[in-house]
Design an enzyme around this catalytic site. Structure first.
Site, short mmCIF file in Angstrom:
data_model
loop_
_atom_site.label_atom_id
_atom_site.label_comp_id
_atom_site.label_asym_id
_atom_site.label_seq_id
_atom_site.Cartn_x
_atom_site.Cartn_y
_atom_site.Cartn_z
N LYS A 117 11.25 -4.43 2.10
CA LYS A 117 10.63 -5.75 2.32
C LYS A 117 11.67 -6.85 2.31
O LYS A 117 11.52 -7.84 3.03
CB LYS A 117 9.54 -6.02 1.27
N LYS A 199 1.37 6.90 13.15
CA LYS A 199 0.07 6.74 12.49
C LYS A 199 -0.63 5.47 12.98
O LYS A 199 0.04 4.47 13.25
CB LYS A 199 0.30 6.62 10.97
N LYS A 202 -2.59 -0.93 10.81
CA LYS A 202 -3.13 -2.28 11.01
C LYS A 202 -2.04 -3.24 11.47
O LYS A 202 -2.34 -4.32 11.96
CB LYS A 202 -3.81 -2.77 9.73
#
Ligand code: TRP
Length: 337
Positions: A117, A199, A202
């Site tokens: 991150k 995969k 979102k």
């Protein structure tokens, strides 16, 4: 009088960072309603965690409520599960601070999610992003759970939580139950409709790859009609993960929605090609998601009901969490009022 609870306790946090997808439903959430029969389950919207990455305030608020509504619509019964919003239970932040003081800089530095991150958000590597696992340990330990269901990306954080809890217990005696990570029974593994080697996510950049629980039927049908297949001239509906990843993914989805086996699906579409198969998968998905979307829409119109759910959830959660917090405050030497 204390109620004796024979059920094992399970807890999980969900970041309200994006809309739920067909992949998360068929792969996981679908199986959650039955868990409540076996476990005493706590689920919370991890809004405190979300702000480690910059959020648009109106979007965060909307998504937190939408996510609560969608989980209820997917079958998480608020009467049988404790559903709440993390920031409504101040004990999370309170224990989070204490555990910060029992979590080592070196341990936090080794967390792969922090490294990922901070590489992605180089302009906002804030302290919260770094100490996030201490807050997550507090989220967990407050409820003394037996199990914490998490995906593989969160396993390292649960391991750290166990280490911190063990360290604390070694100093002060048995305060925390040491939780086990729980690897849930996996449902269908759903891949992107445009790049079936990845995969369904979102955060996919191509919106056609992902089906959202709240997508309207015409949108779902369009996405399935555009779904990537392969260049097999026979256009044969056959399960072969290595050579036909797109078709295999569509078969998994169709199977999860209809309960049919791969052999039954192959027989059903024999000689018909992809032109018949793709819309059939789309229709099966539309019918699977219809009740969820309709129930979510109904719930989102009933703000008063959702408010009673999250208020009751926060009350129940606070009662348990404050008991643990009080014990911790005493142990570390705070004057307890
Ligand atoms: N960190 C988790 C995620 O990003 C969310 C989370 C926060 C969580 N607190 C938790 C999960 C406690 C399990 C238990 O997905």
């Amino acid at each position: 009088m204390e109620e004796k609870n024979a059920k094992k306790v399970m807890l999980s946090g969900i970041q309200p960072s994006g809309d739920l997808t067909l992949g998360s439903y068929l792969g996981a959430i679908k199986n959650w309603s039955e868990r409540a029969e076996i476990f005493d389950c706590y689920y919370f919207m991890a809004d405190l965690h979300s702000i480690t990455v910059r959020q648009n305030p109106a979007d965060l608020r909307r998504r937190t409520i939408e996510q609560l509504a969608q989980y209820i619509a997917c079958g998480l019964d608020p009467e049988k599960n404790t559903l709440f919003i993390q920031s409504h239970v101040p004990a999370h932040t309170q224990l989070g601070w204490v555990l910060n003081c029992y979590t080592m800089f070196g341990e936090l530095s080794r967390m792969t999610q922090f490294k990922d991150k901070s590489a992605k958000n180089a302009e906002n590597i804030n302290g919260g992003l770094f100490t996030y696992p201490a807050l997550m340990a507090a989220d967990i330990l407050l409820y003394q759970p037996d199990y914490v269901p998490v995906g593989s990306d969160q396993k390292q954080h649960v391991e750290l939580c166990r280490d911190v809890a063990t360290r604390f217990n070694n100093i002060y005696g048995d305060v925390f139950k040491i939780p086990e990570p729980y690897i849930p029974k996996v449902g269908a593994r759903v891949m992107s409709l445009v790049s079936p080697e990845n995969k369904m996510s979102k955060s996919d950049k191509d919106p056609n790859g992902t089906v959202y629980l709240l997508d309207q039927p015409d949108v779902i049908m369009r996405k399935f009609k555009k779904a990537v297949t392969d260049s097999d001239t026979e256009r044969c509906v056959h399960y072969d993960l290595a050579n036909k990843p797109g078709v295999s993914n569509l078969m998994s989805i169709y199977s999860a929605c209809t309960g049919k086996t791969f052999e039954e699906i192959e027989a059903e579409f024999e000689g018909q090609g992809y032109g018949a198969f793709k819309p059939a998968v789309g229709e099966a998905v539309v019918e699977t998601l219809r009740p969820i979307r309709e129930e979510s829409e109904r719930l989102l119109k009933d703000k008063a009901y959702l408010e009673t759910v999250y208020k009751a959830g926060a009350d129940k959660a606070s009662y348990i969490a404050n008991k643990t917090l009080r014990k911790v405050y005493k142990k570390v030497g705070f004057v307890v009022k």
